[in-house]
Enzyme design. Structure first.
Site, PDB file in Angstrom:
ATOM      1  N   LYS A 182      39.826  45.284  52.066  1.00 51.38           N
ATOM      2  CA  LYS A 182      40.964  44.691  52.768  1.00 51.38           C
ATOM      3  C   LYS A 182      42.091  44.474  51.773  1.00 51.38           C
ATOM      4  O   LYS A 182      42.015  43.614  50.899  1.00 51.38           O
ATOM      5  CB  LYS A 182      40.618  43.346  53.414  1.00 51.38           C
ATOM      6  CG  LYS A 182      41.742  42.908  54.396  1.00 51.38           C
ATOM      7  CD  LYS A 182      41.737  41.429  54.685  1.00 51.38           C
ATOM      8  CE  LYS A 182      42.585  40.638  53.719  1.00 51.38           C
ATOM      9  NZ  LYS A 182      44.043  40.925  53.810  1.00 51.38           N
ATOM     10  N   GLU A 258      37.853  36.600  40.689  1.00 50.51           N
ATOM     11  CA  GLU A 258      38.894  36.443  39.679  1.00 50.51           C
ATOM     12  C   GLU A 258      40.014  35.685  40.370  1.00 50.51           C
ATOM     13  O   GLU A 258      40.676  36.211  41.266  1.00 50.51           O
ATOM     14  CB  GLU A 258      39.368  37.802  39.160  1.00 50.51           C
ATOM     15  CG  GLU A 258      38.318  38.537  38.345  1.00 50.51           C
ATOM     16  CD  GLU A 258      38.774  39.900  37.854  1.00 50.51           C
ATOM     17  OE1 GLU A 258      40.002  40.110  37.759  1.00 50.51           O
ATOM     18  OE2 GLU A 258      37.916  40.757  37.589  1.00 50.51           O
ATOM     19  N   CYS A 292      48.368  36.736  37.055  1.00 49.33           N
ATOM     20  CA  CYS A 292      47.519  35.553  36.834  1.00 49.33           C
ATOM     21  C   CYS A 292      47.333  35.255  35.358  1.00 49.33           C
ATOM     22  O   CYS A 292      46.949  34.138  34.994  1.00 49.33           O
ATOM     23  CB  CYS A 292      46.172  35.739  37.515  1.00 49.33           C
ATOM     24  SG  CYS A 292      45.255  37.197  36.944  1.00 49.33           S
ATOM     25  N   GLU A 391      49.694  26.232  39.425  1.00 51.00           N
ATOM     26  CA  GLU A 391      50.113  27.625  39.265  1.00 51.00           C
ATOM     27  C   GLU A 391      51.314  27.907  40.157  1.00 51.00           C
ATOM     28  O   GLU A 391      51.248  27.742  41.377  1.00 51.00           O
ATOM     29  CB  GLU A 391      48.966  28.570  39.621  1.00 51.00           C
ATOM     30  CG  GLU A 391      49.294  30.029  39.366  1.00 51.00           C
ATOM     31  CD  GLU A 391      48.135  30.956  39.675  1.00 51.00           C
ATOM     32  OE1 GLU A 391      47.973  31.945  38.938  1.00 51.00           O
ATOM     33  OE2 GLU A 391      47.392  30.708  40.645  1.00 51.00           O
TER      34      GLU A 391
END
Length: 487
Positions: A182, A258, A292, A391
């Protein structure tokens, strides 16, 4: 000068059992160009029915011709996928730029070549891997037999769409698994083209399947809870990872995560400041800060703090923000309006918390449309500010001075995240000493984003579960049986 290419945006269908198909209910959604806010095309909106169709195809393929292909033949197919990606490099880079808003030059130089290399690397690596064998005196020989884990759900992010999809799909195929993929709903195009490439490379029908759609209540949720999917590989943010874990719990799926990062970039006074500035510009603003691994929390030892801020701001001002298809663009558009609004909310938080914005915090002049934000550098924030602890995932960095080594280690570890860190010093003993105390899965010293695909990669704390890279990837995508032969 704008990139000259005849490549057009594409409408995206599901790819199931070797065929491109519409959703059963014919539903679609629009794919928006983040740099222009124009509609690029339509995307088939899948859900439970499409995922179930794809899983059945993957299950049949797992026990079909794919099962009987030799290791050497499988390696050749995987290498061929990488070759075909390079043959279509500029086309894929263009589609990636249109989908994400990232500069075409960046996609063409890094994303697409690295996507090809992921297949080339695992095509070579897979045929060099052995398994454990032990002789127990004169009683028995024990050896490990490696087999596929089964049908794997791969849920991929929007920031490095093709690069990160191939990082997961290559070892998945190397170990003989089948996959239901996906892609992120914001970036569907290169994943769709990759299905064409897999078919052309000789991947049997049903081995790779692609279902477009949305998250928990759509295709993503259907993958995470499907009882016939044996493992899930996910890259994304921790909240989604938590939701997937809950959905996958009933069927006890194997998981690899992750997740996000709020990575410290620690700069000691004895470092080479020229090298620091050049690399920190990249680690702060590459891909609009939507990586990231970006070092968004910058800590600078006080004797060089003022000089660093001054020089860092001067260099950041030279970055060109604008049309991703312009060859000299450094910073493109953020991926969507939703994400743009989220990043801008942190700029407002910084202002409310008393931070000083040295540059950025606003849309560049001349861009009334598109989700553009100038590189943003902030000082003067307390460690408890949400801009420092959460973040942001945009071209926004905070810079904080420190006096003592112990102080900066404490601040670096004062987060729920633990993905990466960067340390700058010419003192080798200090580099080792500090690196051993930083709670992060990958720690760079006097460099950033330097990777060897054989090494372990992954995060601690809320930044992930497990490790990938080299043997770590192959271990996740396989199961070991111990076979004991009595002598």
């Amino acid at each position: 000068m704008q990139v000259e290419t005849k490549v057009k945006a594409i409408n995206c269908l599901h790819f199931i059992n070797g065929q491109f198909v519409e959703s059963q209910n014919k539903k679609t959604f629009e794919n928006i160009n983040p740099a222009t806010e124009e509609v690029l095309g339509t995307v088939a909106e899948g859900g439970k029915e499409e995922v179930d169709f794809a899983v059945r195809a993957a299950r049949r393929a797992l026990d079909g011709p794919w099962k009987n292909i030799t290791l050497t033949e499988r390696s050749k197919i995987i290498r061929r996928i990488g070759d075909l990606i390079l043959e279509r490099q500029e086309e894929l880079a263009r589609l990636e730029s249109l989908d994400t808003g990232k500069p075409f030059a960046l996609a063409n130089k890094i994303d697409i070549p690295r996507a090809a290399y992921n297949f080339h690397f695992f095509a070579d690596y897979m045929i060099s891997v052995g398994t454990d064998a032990y002789q127990q005196d004169d009683q028995a020989i024990h050896y490990a037999y490696r087999r596929p884990v089964g049908v794997v759900g791969i849920i991929k992010p929007w920031n490095l769409p093709l690069l990160l999809l191939t990082w997961k799909l290559a070892p998945c195929l190397a170990m003989g698994n089948t996959a239901v993929i996906k892609p992120a709903e914001w970036t569907p195009m290169t994943a769709t083209v990759l299905m064409e490439i897999c078919k052309e490379a000789g991947v049997p029908d049903g081995v790779v399947n692609l279902v477009h759609g949305f998250g928990p209540n759509s295709a993503g949720g259907a993958i995470s809870e499907h009882p016939d999917i044996d493992a899930i590989s996910f890259i994304g943010e921790p909240g989604t990872g938590s939701a997937i874990m809950k959905s996958a719990a009933d069927s006890l799926k194997k998981l690899s995560y992750e997740l996000g990062g709020k990575n410290p970039n620690i700069i000691f006074a004895d470092s080479d400041l020229d090298d620091v500035i050049e690399t920190t510009i990249r680690s702060s603003f590459i891909n609009q800060g939507e990586v990231c691994l970006c070092g968004s929390r910058i800590y600078v030892e006080r004797p060089i703090f003022d000089e660093f801020v001054q020089r860092f701001v001067e260099v950041a001002k030279e970055l060109k923000v604008g049309d991703p298809l312009e060859k000299d663009t450094n910073v493109g558009a953020l991926v969507s309006k939703e994400h743009y609004d989220r990043v801008m909310s942190y700029v407002e938080i910084a202002q409310n918390d008393g931070g000083t914005i040295h540059i950025g915090g606003k849309r560049p002049e001349g861009f009334e449309k598109g989700y553009f934000l100038e590189p943003t550098i902030i000082t003067g924030l307390d460690r408890n500010s949400r801009c420092v602890s959460e973040e942001i995932f945009g071209p926004v960095v905070t810079i904080t001075p420190f006096d003592m080594e112990e102080e900066v280690i404490m601040q670096a570890n004062d987060t729920h995240y633990g993905l990466s860190a960067t340390i700058w010093t010419t003192d080798l003993k200090k580099a080792h000493r500090v690196a051993h105390q930083i709670e992060a899965g990958i720690i760079w010293v006097n460099t950033w984003f330097l990777r060897d695909l054989r090494t372990p990669f992954g995060g601690m704390k809320h930044s992930g579960i497990g490790r990938t890279g080299g043997m770590h990837s192959l271990d996740f995508y396989s199961e070991l049986s111990n076979i004991t032969i009595k002598l």
